[in-house]
Design a protein around this motif. Sequence first.
Motif, PDB file in Angstrom:
ATOM      1  N   VAL A  17     -21.790  16.018   2.081  1.00 22.94           N
ATOM      2  CA  VAL A  17     -21.269  15.417   0.851  1.00 22.94           C
ATOM      3  C   VAL A  17     -21.323  16.426  -0.292  1.00 22.94           C
ATOM      4  N   PHE A  18     -22.478  17.069  -0.448  1.00 22.68           N
ATOM      5  CA  PHE A  18     -22.621  18.018  -1.543  1.00 22.68           C
ATOM      6  C   PHE A  18     -21.806  19.285  -1.310  1.00 22.68           C
ATOM      7  N   ALA A  19     -21.612  19.659  -0.062  1.00 17.20           N
ATOM      8  CA  ALA A  19     -20.761  20.816   0.229  1.00 17.20           C
ATOM      9  C   ALA A  19     -19.328  20.534  -0.211  1.00 17.20           C
ATOM     10  N   VAL A  20     -18.857  19.312   0.025  1.00 16.00           N
ATOM     11  CA  VAL A  20     -17.512  18.923  -0.403  1.00 16.00           C
ATOM     12  C   VAL A  20     -17.429  18.906  -1.933  1.00 16.00           C
ATOM     13  N   LEU A  21     -18.439  18.323  -2.591  1.00 16.20           N
ATOM     14  CA  LEU A  21     -18.444  18.269  -4.056  1.00 16.20           C
ATOM     15  C   LEU A  21     -18.452  19.663  -4.666  1.00 16.20           C
ATOM     16  N   GLU A  22     -19.268  20.539  -4.121  1.00 16.16           N
ATOM     17  CA  GLU A  22     -19.365  21.892  -4.672  1.00 16.16           C
ATOM     18  C   GLU A  22     -18.091  22.692  -4.427  1.00 16.16           C
ATOM     19  N   SER A  23     -17.436  22.454  -3.304  1.00 19.69           N
ATOM     20  CA  SER A  23     -16.176  23.154  -3.045  1.00 19.69           C
ATOM     21  C   SER A  23     -15.099  22.706  -4.035  1.00 19.69           C
ATOM     22  N   LEU A  24     -15.087  21.412  -4.378  1.00 19.98           N
ATOM     23  CA  LEU A  24     -14.135  20.911  -5.369  1.00 19.98           C
ATOM     24  C   LEU A  24     -14.467  21.422  -6.766  1.00 19.98           C
ATOM     25  N   ALA A  25     -15.753  21.528  -7.064  1.00 19.00           N
ATOM     26  CA  ALA A  25     -16.158  22.053  -8.373  1.00 19.00           C
ATOM     27  C   ALA A  25     -15.706  23.491  -8.540  1.00 19.00           C
ATOM     28  N   GLU A  26     -15.700  24.258  -7.448  1.00 13.95           N
ATOM     29  CA  GLU A  26     -15.277  25.659  -7.503  1.00 13.95           C
ATOM     30  C   GLU A  26     -13.760  25.789  -7.575  1.00 13.95           C
ATOM     31  N   GLU A  27     -13.066  24.979  -6.786  1.00 15.61           N
ATOM     32  CA  GLU A  27     -11.613  25.144  -6.638  1.00 15.61           C
ATOM     33  C   GLU A  27     -10.805  24.319  -7.631  1.00 15.61           C
ATOM     34  N   ARG A  28     -11.428  23.344  -8.285  1.00  8.92           N
ATOM     35  CA  ARG A  28     -10.750  22.399  -9.176  1.00  8.92           C
ATOM     36  C   ARG A  28      -9.830  21.451  -8.397  1.00  8.92           C
ATOM     37  N   ARG A  29      -8.821  21.996  -7.749  1.00  4.90           N
ATOM     38  CA  ARG A  29      -7.946  21.185  -6.885  1.00  4.90           C
ATOM     39  C   ARG A  29      -7.799  21.894  -5.550  1.00  4.90           C
TER      40      ARG A  29
END
Length: 260
Positions: A17-29
């Motif tokens: 879950v946190f890996a997905v959240l952090e990837s979105l935080a880095e990539e924005r979209r």
Amino acid sequence: MAPRPQKTENAAAVLKVFAVLESLAEERRASLAEIAQRAMTSKTTAHRLLQTMLDLGYVEQDRETEKYALTLKLFGLGARILRGQEDLLRVCDREMGKLSRATGESINLGVMDDFDQRVAYIHKYDSAYNLSMQSTLGKRNPLHSTSLGKALLAFRDEDEITERVAAMELKKLAPRTITDRDALREELAATRARGYAEEIEESEAGVRCMAAPVMDHAGKSVAAISIAFPLVRFDESRKAEYVRLLTEAGRAASAALGYV
């Protein structure tokens, strides 16, 4: 009967879950494939997690591109963490505004992240120049390579400094990053003696920063304020002025928090 691996499975699910959240935080979209790759999980698992986050309102999906992005609901959670720090933000904002108007450079406010020897950026003023140092609120950088981190750490007690330095992984991040513990301790002592921290290309190539601590009523550093310059624009003839403005800002914010 062999014990059920429930706890291990639950922990793995939380990590994903946190890996997905952090990837979105880095990539924005990002697309499903991009998120799965960055989170190092299967597309099926990533899709399942994203659907749950969509249902909860923490993620949104663009209907045309089908890319995912975080919503402001997650920002709301982060904002709640800063509750209780209203006084700190208020008094520091006033001094940061003065620094911003006087220098035109990027001004940042950082606090200690006790989890893994990092400084978290919680407030900022952007530079008035096109060529500038852009920081991201919520970003966390290592204590040892940043002026904010060194300003925070240098004004803690000796036992805490020793414990934190021993726990650090002194990774080389830029041309002049300090990677030796003895050298770091010497730099922290020098920082405390002169009243401010400085770093030149220790965190990022081409960047120079200076930071002053903000102390609470007990004399403990609870935050630090920094000025960040592109190295090519730093005016050495104005260094004394920058130091005066910065240390005055730190002292004024500290006084407002009850430090004498």
